[in-house]
Design a protein around this motif. Structure first.
Motif, PDB file in Angstrom:
ATOM      1  N   ASP A 116       0.927   1.263  -7.724  1.00  0.00           N
ATOM      2  CA  ASP A 116      -0.295   0.471  -7.607  1.00  0.00           C
ATOM      3  C   ASP A 116      -0.204  -0.396  -6.356  1.00  0.00           C
ATOM      4  N   ILE A 117      -1.296  -0.421  -5.590  1.00  0.00           N
ATOM      5  CA  ILE A 117      -1.372  -1.176  -4.344  1.00  0.00           C
ATOM      6  C   ILE A 117      -2.433  -2.260  -4.507  1.00  0.00           C
ATOM      7  N   TYR A 118      -2.078  -3.516  -4.216  1.00  0.00           N
ATOM      8  CA  TYR A 118      -3.004  -4.647  -4.292  1.00  0.00           C
ATOM      9  C   TYR A 118      -3.121  -5.291  -2.913  1.00  0.00           C
ATOM     10  N   LEU A 119      -4.343  -5.359  -2.384  1.00  0.00           N
ATOM     11  CA  LEU A 119      -4.630  -6.026  -1.117  1.00  0.00           C
ATOM     12  C   LEU A 119      -5.666  -7.103  -1.409  1.00  0.00           C
ATOM     13  N   ASN A 120      -5.266  -8.367  -1.362  1.00  0.00           N
ATOM     14  CA  ASN A 120      -6.146  -9.471  -1.713  1.00  0.00           C
ATOM     15  C   ASN A 120      -6.144 -10.514  -0.590  1.00  0.00           C
ATOM     16  N   GLU A 121      -7.329 -10.958  -0.200  1.00  0.00           N
ATOM     17  CA  GLU A 121      -7.496 -11.967   0.846  1.00  0.00           C
ATOM     18  C   GLU A 121      -6.792 -11.548   2.143  1.00  0.00           C
ATOM     19  N   ILE A 122      -7.103 -10.343   2.586  1.00  0.00           N
ATOM     20  CA  ILE A 122      -6.540  -9.797   3.819  1.00  0.00           C
ATOM     21  C   ILE A 122      -7.547 -10.007   4.943  1.00  0.00           C
ATOM     22  N   TYR A 123      -7.062 -10.455   6.083  1.00  0.00           N
ATOM     23  CA  TYR A 123      -7.866 -10.485   7.305  1.00  0.00           C
ATOM     24  C   TYR A 123      -7.264  -9.425   8.217  1.00  0.00           C
ATOM     25  N   ALA A 124      -8.035  -8.365   8.467  1.00  0.00           N
ATOM     26  CA  ALA A 124      -7.573  -7.260   9.308  1.00  0.00           C
ATOM     27  C   ALA A 124      -8.558  -7.084  10.451  1.00  0.00           C
ATOM     28  N   PHE A 125      -8.098  -7.341  11.660  1.00  0.00           N
ATOM     29  CA  PHE A 125      -8.958  -7.291  12.840  1.00  0.00           C
ATOM     30  C   PHE A 125      -8.294  -6.455  13.934  1.00  0.00           C
ATOM     31  N   ASN A 126      -9.073  -5.513  14.490  1.00  0.00           N
ATOM     32  CA  ASN A 126      -8.684  -4.821  15.715  1.00  0.00           C
ATOM     33  C   ASN A 126      -7.403  -3.988  15.588  1.00  0.00           C
ATOM     34  N   ASN A 127      -7.157  -3.421  14.403  1.00  0.00           N
ATOM     35  CA  ASN A 127      -6.056  -2.474  14.252  1.00  0.00           C
ATOM     36  C   ASN A 127      -6.555  -1.093  14.667  1.00  0.00           C
ATOM     37  N   THR A 128      -5.673  -0.260  15.224  1.00  0.00           N
ATOM     38  CA  THR A 128      -6.081   1.029  15.758  1.00  0.00           C
ATOM     39  C   THR A 128      -5.102   2.116  15.347  1.00  0.00           C
ATOM     40  N   ALA A 129      -5.642   3.273  14.980  1.00  0.00           N
ATOM     41  CA  ALA A 129      -4.825   4.438  14.648  1.00  0.00           C
ATOM     42  C   ALA A 129      -5.671   5.694  14.787  1.00  0.00           C
ATOM     43  N   GLU A 130      -5.035   6.839  14.701  1.00  0.00           N
ATOM     44  CA  GLU A 130      -5.788   8.090  14.654  1.00  0.00           C
ATOM     45  C   GLU A 130      -6.362   8.306  13.258  1.00  0.00           C
ATOM     46  N   ASN A 131      -5.631   7.907  12.221  1.00  0.00           N
ATOM     47  CA  ASN A 131      -6.122   7.934  10.848  1.00  0.00           C
ATOM     48  C   ASN A 131      -5.796   6.598  10.185  1.00  0.00           C
ATOM     49  N   GLY A 132      -6.816   6.002   9.565  1.00  0.00           N
ATOM     50  CA  GLY A 132      -6.613   4.714   8.902  1.00  0.00           C
ATOM     51  C   GLY A 132      -6.385   3.597   9.894  1.00  0.00           C
ATOM     52  N   GLY A 133      -7.438   3.218  10.609  1.00  0.00           N
ATOM     53  CA  GLY A 133      -7.327   2.172  11.622  1.00  0.00           C
ATOM     54  C   GLY A 133      -6.603   0.947  11.117  1.00  0.00           C
ATOM     55  N   PHE A 134      -7.015   0.450   9.950  1.00  0.00           N
ATOM     56  CA  PHE A 134      -6.299  -0.668   9.329  1.00  0.00           C
ATOM     57  C   PHE A 134      -5.176  -0.163   8.429  1.00  0.00           C
ATOM     58  N   CYS A 135      -5.495   0.781   7.522  1.00  0.00           N
ATOM     59  CA  CYS A 135      -4.539   1.123   6.475  1.00  0.00           C
ATOM     60  C   CYS A 135      -4.635   2.593   6.088  1.00  0.00           C
ATOM     61  N   HIS A 136      -3.495   3.255   5.997  1.00  0.00           N
ATOM     62  CA  HIS A 136      -3.396   4.627   5.508  1.00  0.00           C
ATOM     63  C   HIS A 136      -2.562   4.593   4.240  1.00  0.00           C
ATOM     64  N   ILE A 137      -3.163   5.027   3.116  1.00  0.00           N
ATOM     65  CA  ILE A 137      -2.488   5.018   1.819  1.00  0.00           C
ATOM     66  C   ILE A 137      -2.436   6.445   1.286  1.00  0.00           C
ATOM     67  N   MET A 138      -1.246   6.876   0.880  1.00  0.00           N
ATOM     68  CA  MET A 138      -1.053   8.216   0.320  1.00  0.00           C
ATOM     69  C   MET A 138      -0.417   8.125  -1.063  1.00  0.00           C
ATOM     70  N   HIS A 139      -0.892   8.967  -1.970  1.00  0.00           N
ATOM     71  CA  HIS A 139      -0.255   9.206  -3.272  1.00  0.00           C
ATOM     72  C   HIS A 139      -0.185   7.981  -4.176  1.00  0.00           C
ATOM     73  N   ALA A 140      -1.043   7.011  -3.998  1.00  0.00           N
ATOM     74  CA  ALA A 140      -1.040   5.852  -4.903  1.00  0.00           C
ATOM     75  C   ALA A 140      -1.737   6.222  -6.206  1.00  0.00           C
ATOM     76  N   ASP A 141      -1.369   5.555  -7.271  1.00  0.00           N
ATOM     77  CA  ASP A 141      -2.062   5.756  -8.533  1.00  0.00           C
ATOM     78  C   ASP A 141      -3.342   4.929  -8.532  1.00  0.00           C
ATOM     79  N   ASN A 142      -3.225   3.651  -8.160  1.00  0.00           N
ATOM     80  CA  ASN A 142      -4.378   2.753  -8.113  1.00  0.00           C
ATOM     81  C   ASN A 142      -4.317   1.907  -6.844  1.00  0.00           C
ATOM     82  N   VAL A 143      -5.472   1.709  -6.210  1.00  0.00           N
ATOM     83  CA  VAL A 143      -5.588   0.836  -5.044  1.00  0.00           C
ATOM     84  C   VAL A 143      -6.667  -0.189  -5.338  1.00  0.00           C
ATOM     85  N   TYR A 144      -6.331  -1.472  -5.229  1.00  0.00           N
ATOM     86  CA  TYR A 144      -7.259  -2.560  -5.469  1.00  0.00           C
ATOM     87  C   TYR A 144      -7.360  -3.412  -4.207  1.00  0.00           C
TER      88      TYR A 144
END
Length: 181
Positions: A116-144
């Protein structure tokens, strides 16, 4: 094992894994810390291989995951890479994760394997990638994701090669996703 980093400033470090810090172990707490301008192939700022990781009130900025070798690997997690096993939790609360770069997961790359992945009160600005500019999540059961601000994150690349997907999030093989304001 318990790993705790409190009030740490880590700047301008370089490694293959975890530009600032590479941790193999469970129960990692990173709080009130600055992880800035570090470089690695996996986890420009931090690379954690373990369960129950918690990040609270950190500035994770201007880190990059790059590989300049002749036969480069696909880089992951400009700010943070986390590999968890056995369905355990990963928590991010009140973090500034900005201006990081990687091929996969500019700010964060998480391979959770049914956790389980919990992201709360995140400030994400100007991140860069080819996939998932801010965040790339694989194989999680739950993402909040809750109470977070995601601005100007970008994914770029050749869509015919499965690149350029998910300016803020690229989430795959995940059972349940909840994103709330």
């Amino acid at each position: 094992s318990h790993n705790t980093f409190t009030n740490v400033t880590s700047v301008n470090n370089t490694a293959d894994n975890g530009g600032s810090t590479y941790i193999i172990g469970d129960y990692t707490l990173v709080e009130n810390s600055t992880i800035h301008n570090n470089t690695a192939i996996y986890g420009g700022g931090v690379n954690i291989e373990g369960d129950y990781s918690t990040f609270v009130n950190n500035n994770i900025t201007f880190n990059k995951a790059i590989d300049n070798s002749e036969d480069p690997a696909v880089t992951a997690g400009g700010g943070v890479v986390i590999f968890t096993l056995f369905g355990n939790e990963c928590n991010f609360t009140k973090n500034n994760i900005s201006s990081n770069y990687a091929q996969d997961g500019g700010g964060i790359f998480i391979a959770s394997y049914e956790g389980d992945i919990y992201l709360n009160e995140i400030y994400a600005f100007n991140n860069t990638a080819e996939n998932g500019g801010f965040c790339h999540i694989m194989h999680a059961d739950n993402v909040y994701v809750s109470n977070s601000t995601l601005l100007n994150n970008s994914a770029f690349g050749d869509i015919s090669r499965n690149r350029g997907e998910g300016g803020a999030f690229h989430i795959s093989n995940t059972n349940n996703i909840e994103i709330q304001a």
